[in-house]
Design a protein around this motif. Structure first.
Motif, PDB file in Angstrom:
ATOM      1  N   LEU A  26       1.005  -1.410  -0.083  1.00 22.53           N
ATOM      2  CA  LEU A  26      -0.350   0.115  -0.013  1.00 22.53           C
ATOM      3  C   LEU A  26       0.918   1.212  -0.489  1.00 22.53           C
ATOM      4  O   LEU A  26       1.035   2.108  -0.754  1.00 22.53           O
ATOM      5  N   THR A  27       1.995   1.096   0.573  1.00 18.94           N
ATOM      6  CA  THR A  27       2.549   2.399   1.201  1.00 18.94           C
ATOM      7  C   THR A  27       3.722   3.004   0.319  1.00 18.94           C
ATOM      8  O   THR A  27       4.470   3.410   0.697  1.00 18.94           O
ATOM      9  N   GLY A  28       4.160   1.864  -0.582  1.00 14.34           N
ATOM     10  CA  GLY A  28       5.582   0.958  -0.251  1.00 14.34           C
ATOM     11  C   GLY A  28       7.055   1.311   0.306  1.00 14.34           C
ATOM     12  O   GLY A  28       7.731   1.069   0.214  1.00 14.34           O
ATOM     13  N   ALA A  29       6.568   1.956   1.520  1.00 14.66           N
ATOM     14  CA  ALA A  29       7.236   1.719   2.647  1.00 14.66           C
ATOM     15  C   ALA A  29       7.942  -0.091   2.814  1.00 14.66           C
ATOM     16  O   ALA A  29       7.451  -1.060   2.299  1.00 14.66           O
ATOM     17  N   HIS A  30       8.924  -0.247   3.816  1.00 12.21           N
ATOM     18  CA  HIS A  30       9.380  -1.431   3.345  1.00 12.21           C
ATOM     19  C   HIS A  30       8.377  -1.852   4.827  1.00 12.21           C
ATOM     20  O   HIS A  30       8.219  -1.392   5.273  1.00 12.21           O
ATOM     21  N   ASN A  31       8.003  -3.186   4.807  1.00 16.94           N
ATOM     22  CA  ASN A  31       7.343  -4.045   5.290  1.00 16.94           C
ATOM     23  C   ASN A  31       8.467  -4.799   6.326  1.00 16.94           C
ATOM     24  O   ASN A  31       9.393  -4.323   6.723  1.00 16.94           O
ATOM     25  N   ARG A  32       7.869  -5.380   7.478  1.00  9.06           N
ATOM     26  CA  ARG A  32       8.202  -5.972   8.667  1.00  9.06           C
ATOM     27  C   ARG A  32       9.101  -6.636   8.365  1.00  9.06           C
ATOM     28  O   ARG A  32      10.452  -7.043   9.024  1.00  9.06           O
ATOM     29  N   ARG A  33       9.131  -7.701   6.976  1.00 11.21           N
ATOM     30  CA  ARG A  33      10.811  -8.687   7.058  1.00 11.21           C
ATOM     31  C   ARG A  33      11.774  -8.364   6.414  1.00 11.21           C
ATOM     32  O   ARG A  33      12.599  -8.195   7.253  1.00 11.21           O
ATOM     33  N   ALA A  34      12.037  -7.030   6.529  1.00 12.14           N
ATOM     34  CA  ALA A  34      13.380  -6.329   4.968  1.00 12.14           C
ATOM     35  C   ALA A  34      13.027  -5.469   6.842  1.00 12.14           C
ATOM     36  O   ALA A  34      14.755  -5.348   7.274  1.00 12.14           O
ATOM     37  N   ILE A  83      -5.107   6.644   1.638  1.00 13.47           N
ATOM     38  CA  ILE A  83      -4.642   7.784   0.962  1.00 13.47           C
ATOM     39  C   ILE A  83      -3.740   8.119   1.990  1.00 13.47           C
ATOM     40  O   ILE A  83      -3.246   8.825   1.528  1.00 13.47           O
ATOM     41  N   ILE A  84      -4.078   8.409   3.493  1.00 15.57           N
ATOM     42  CA  ILE A  84      -3.810   8.797   4.017  1.00 15.57           C
ATOM     43  C   ILE A  84      -1.943   8.236   4.710  1.00 15.57           C
ATOM     44  O   ILE A  84      -0.917   9.697   4.698  1.00 15.57           O
ATOM     45  N   LEU A  85      -2.375   7.407   4.825  1.00 16.25           N
ATOM     46  CA  LEU A  85      -1.045   6.139   5.471  1.00 16.25           C
ATOM     47  C   LEU A  85      -0.148   6.423   3.768  1.00 16.25           C
ATOM     48  O   LEU A  85       0.927   6.151   4.110  1.00 16.25           O
ATOM     49  N   LYS A  86      -0.333   6.448   2.820  1.00 13.37           N
ATOM     50  CA  LYS A  86       0.732   6.461   1.788  1.00 13.37           C
ATOM     51  C   LYS A  86       0.854   7.552   1.349  1.00 13.37           C
ATOM     52  O   LYS A  86       2.435   7.938   1.274  1.00 13.37           O
ATOM     53  N   ARG A  87       0.386   8.735   1.718  1.00 11.53           N
ATOM     54  CA  ARG A  87       0.867  10.269   2.006  1.00 11.53           C
ATOM     55  C   ARG A  87       1.981  10.523   3.375  1.00 11.53           C
ATOM     56  O   ARG A  87       2.664  10.975   2.847  1.00 11.53           O
ATOM     57  N   LEU A  88       1.576  10.000   4.073  1.00 10.09           N
ATOM     58  CA  LEU A  88       2.535   9.917   4.936  1.00 10.09           C
ATOM     59  C   LEU A  88       3.481   9.841   5.168  1.00 10.09           C
ATOM     60  O   LEU A  88       4.742   9.858   5.464  1.00 10.09           O
ATOM     61  N   ALA A  89       3.331   8.087   4.321  1.00 10.52           N
ATOM     62  CA  ALA A  89       5.265   6.965   4.819  1.00 10.52           C
ATOM     63  C   ALA A  89       5.890   8.334   3.180  1.00 10.52           C
ATOM     64  O   ALA A  89       6.624   8.448   3.302  1.00 10.52           O
ATOM     65  N   THR A  90       5.277   9.079   2.117  1.00  7.63           N
ATOM     66  CA  THR A  90       6.162   9.772   1.581  1.00  7.63           C
ATOM     67  C   THR A  90       6.603  11.243   2.237  1.00  7.63           C
ATOM     68  O   THR A  90       8.042  11.310   2.068  1.00  7.63           O
ATOM     69  N   LEU A  91       5.796  11.614   3.162  1.00  6.10           N
ATOM     70  CA  LEU A  91       6.328  12.609   4.015  1.00  6.10           C
ATOM     71  C   LEU A  91       7.708  12.385   5.043  1.00  6.10           C
ATOM     72  O   LEU A  91       8.437  12.911   4.706  1.00  6.10           O
TER      73      LEU A  91
END
Length: 461
Positions: free
Chosen positions: A288-296, A339-347
């Motif tokens: 969803l966010t493009g951030a790393h996941n828990r495994r990474a 959308i908020i989660l994705k934009r927060l991750a980008t920010l």
């Protein structure tokens, strides 16, 4: 097999009596010892590498030639299995066939690619023979080996020379001074250069600048010492594009042992690299966010801990979540929440250094690994991040976050991660924006005070 201080077998008469002839049965002990020692000397000085194992494959004896070929000492080998010298290059089916043949009481012959103690690969032609006792039971296996590395190399060169211009892979041939003599059609398709444009030039024409001098030194050391090199290399084509290749370089020798030619065979692996990168992204990123996941994140944290244990470097962990995120979903819908989660991750990503790592821990929870950051640096960063999020409208909504921070110190365990999580949950429950966790649980500490750091309340212990 028991041996004396020189590795001479002492009590193997029973094991090998079936192979020594019936006349040995009536010989006295001194004669048996003399004859057995004579046999031992013959095997020990044999030009063929020889090993004796038990029925489970554990080595009981190896001769001097075996030690010379592999580079191991007798003490390193006895009691171990031949897996010590396996290279991982021989198919498992070969070993399955070998053991099925031996355990059925038959002799096995074949070729194996093994690895010496120094890591060098070599080829052996092996004959493995089951040894039976007087009762007909298999009690040992004897392996007689011949190093065929040079023969295999020559065979490979002949195959390359015979098929070099009939293969679908790009190929070029140079003289001993690295001047290009011939190329094939596949070479032109990949590099963009026609034969007449490169004949007389050297492969330096294709250098991409991606590799340092040490890379090329290692490559050519391998070619000149072993006659062969293969691996991944990045080149530049006629149009200036840099692309990855899987390349094999082989030296061709004359009868006097002098290098006459070099043959390079290669193919473009850009698509394979792209797919590997895509698979790596899917395996390590939150969809969803493009951030790393828990495994990474777990992998990165284990690496950071190992580095911290080997040096004086430290790092900090920061965990945060969105305050009252359930209310956002309830009032504005899950699509808005996403959308908020994705934009927060980008920010947040835009505030990090290249060495830091952001991961989505789950739901509205995120974790940040701050490399080479002390407690003080982590607190400053956390306050700056808290303010930046509070001042930014995400999809038209104002949101706030609560954070927990902990610093890793040498000797700490992963429990500190959960301490940071504890501090994060303390924050919203006590109207504190930033929580700091120490190695000692809050419940066990004598007092907890609240102070203001850069305009925000912060738990201090």
């Amino acid at each position: 097999m028991k041996t004396d201080g020189h590795g001479t077998p002492l009590d193997s008469t029973t094991t090998y009596s079936a192979s020594l002839g019936s006349d040995w049965a009536s010989a006295d002990l001194d004669t048996l010892r003399a004859k057995f020692y004579q046999l031992y000397i013959a095997v020990e000085q044999s030009p063929a590498a020889t090993a004796i194992t038990d029925t489970d494959g554990r080595i009981e004896y190896v001769n001097q030639r075996f030690l010379d070929v592999t580079g191991y000492t007798r003490e390193e080998l006895v009691g171990k299995t031949p897996a010590m010298i396996q290279s991982g290059m021989t198919p498992e089916s070969v070993y399955r066939d070998m053991w099925q043949t031996l355990r059925s009481g038959h002799v096995w012959q074949g070729e194996l690619q093994n690895r010496k103690k120094n890591g060098e690969l070599y080829w052996e032609a092996e004959t493995l023979t089951p040894i039976r006792n007087d009762s007909g039971e298999i009690v040992n296996f004897v392996a007689v080996k011949e190093d065929i590395t040079e023969r295999k190399r020559q065979e490979e060169e002949l195959k390359l020379l015979a098929s070099v211009f009939q293969t679908g892979q790009a190929t070029l041939i140079t003289d001993a001074d690295m001047r290009i003599e011939r190329v094939n059609r596949a070479f032109t398709d990949i590099t963009g250069y026609a034969e007449e444009e490169v004949v007389g030039l050297t492969p330096k024409l294709f250098k991409s600048g991606r590799h340092d001098k040490a890379f090329y030194v290692s490559l050519w050391d391998s070619v000149l010492e072993t006659g062969h090199w293969q691996g991944e290399i990045w080149n530049r084509n006629k149009y200036g594009e840099i692309y990855p290749l899987w390349q094999s370089i082989t030296a061709v020798y004359d009868d006097a042992g002098n290098i006459r030619h070099f043959i390079a065979v290669f193919h473009n692996i850009a698509e394979r690299k792209r797919m590997e990168s895509e698979l790596e992204h899917q395996a390590t990123r939150d969809h969803l966010t493009g951030a790393h996941n828990r495994r990474a994140f777990d992998t990165a944290m284990r690496k950071a801990i190992r580095q911290a244990e080997r040096s004086d470097n430290t790092f900090s962990l920061l965990l945060f979540d969105i305050d009252h995120f359930k209310s956002v979903n309830d009032q504005h819908g899950h699509e808005t929440g996403d959308i908020i989660l994705k934009r927060l991750a980008t920010l947040v990503s835009q505030t990090l250094r290249s060495t830091d790592l952001l991961a989505r821990w789950g739901g509205e929870e995120f974790a940040i690994l701050l490399q080479d950051s002390s407690a003080q640096g982590g607190t400053v960063f956390a306050e700056r991040l808290r303010q930046q999020v509070a001042e930014t409208r995400l999809h038209g909504l104002a949101v706030t976050i609560s954070l927990g921070i902990t610093e890793y110190r040498r000797g700490d365990s992963r429990k500190r991660f959960w301490l940071a999580s504890t501090a994060r949950y303390i924050a919203p429950s006590t109207r504190v924006e930033i929580g700091w966790a120490s190695p000692t649980p809050i419940s066990e500490r004598p007092q907890v005070t609240v102070m203001t750091v850069h305009g925000a309340e912060c738990i201090t212990l």
